[in-house]
Enzyme design. Structure first.
Site: not given
Ligand code: PMM
Length: 301
Positions: A225, A265
């Site tokens: 991030k 994650r």
């Molecule tokens: N961030 C992203 C997508 N899904 N889900 C949860 N639970 N928490 C998060 O912080 C989160 C998420 C955005 O990141 P990405 O699109 O690069 O995977």
């Protein structure tokens, strides 16, 4: 002193004895950190299996980008992206989570073998989401995203980000409980980067204990991030690109595991899988040390 009491277990999922690692498979052409790379069912399933081979305990499949400025994908397209990948991974025995804000996608994913619904809107985007997850008896990740109802990309203004995120997550959990999802199936997530700047994200990471005090398993999703880009920026202030933030991501995984998070994650699994195992070994050494200390005291008497 870290607080390990909040890790807990989630009904409907395996009980891991350490912080779990959730690997990310984004089946999108435009995700913020890995968009386009796995935008094909076969490649996406293979990528998910690779993540498991690298140490992922579960795999989060998403078909809609939430990066700032992204427009919403339509429902048919999201289903087309997600369902075959969920089915493909579940049929290989992978513990699959679906990252969606749509009840229809959640329902169809659960029917295709997913066992966890991860909704970045915390159930706000689709009024059918909470009842659908409740009916299915599935566990649910409630993420904090204050700006969602104002279009998502608003910059969050906080006086005390930790207190406000904790209070707002508490309110969302109450809404989810009122909607029929049982307490033992709720996971909370501070939503790093979602209407939050680098200072906000770091303050939340500095106070995971206060998020754990909500008494729910805690998911921490720092992977690649922007705040990590800020932390790693060189003297010219330029942040490294998202894919060069994986070592920093694994540092957060170690910190989160040590603090007592239920799961992290991440996009790149291997380093975080190592990080959570090291954190677990240190935890066990502490527990053994306490036992040894107690025995030593006994023997000295
Ligand atoms: N961030 C992203 C997508 N899904 N889900 C949860 N639970 N928490 C998060 O912080 C989160 C998420 C955005 O990141 P990405 O699109 O690069 O995977």
């Amino acid at each position: 002193m870290s607080n390990h009491s909040g890790r807990g277990s989630v009904t409907g999922l395996p009980a891991w004895d350490r912080c779990a690692v959730m690997g990310v498979v984004n089946v999108t052409p435009d995700s913020f950190s890995d968009g386009g790379r796995w935008f094909d069912t076969t490649a996406a399933v293979k990528h998910g299996l690779d993540l498991v081979a690298q140490g992922a305990d579960l795999v989060d499949v998403g078909g809609e980008s939430t990066r700032p400025g992204a427009t919403r994908v339509d429902e048919d397209e999201e289903l087309r992206r997600v369902i075959p990948v969920v089915r493909g991974l579940a049929s290989e025995g992978v513990v699959v989570s679906v990252d969606t804000m749509r009840a229809s996608v959640a329902e169809r994913s659960l029917a295709a073998g997913a066992v966890l619904v991860n909704d970045v809107s915390g159930g706000l985007a689709d009024p059918r989401m909470i009842p659908a997850v409740a009916d299915a008896g599935a566990p649910f990740v409630v993420m904090h995203w204050r700006g969602f109802l104002q279009g998502g990309n608003v910059e969050g203004v906080y006086e005390d980000v930790v207190r406000e995120v904790v209070d707002e997550l508490h309110a969302r959990v109450d809404a989810v409980l009122a909607g029929g999802i049982t307490a033992d199936r709720i996971v909370v997530d501070p939503g790093l980067g979602f209407s939050k700047n680098a200072e906000h994200d770091l303050a939340l990471l500095a106070h995971l204990d206060r998020l754990l005090a909500l008494g729910r398993p805690l998911l921490v999703a720092a992977s690649r991030k922007r705040f990590l880009g800020r932390v790693l920026a060189g003297p010219d202030g330029a942040p490294p690109p998202a894919r060069e933030r994986d070592a920093a991501t694994s540092a957060v995984s170690a910190l989160a595991a040590h603090a007592g998070a239920w799961a992290v994650r991440v996009h790149e699994v291997r380093a975080s899988a190592d990080a959570v195992r090291v954190a677990h070994a240190v935890e066990q050494a502490r527990a053994t040390g306490h036992a040894l200390g107690a025995r030593g005291a006994e023997e000295a008497r």
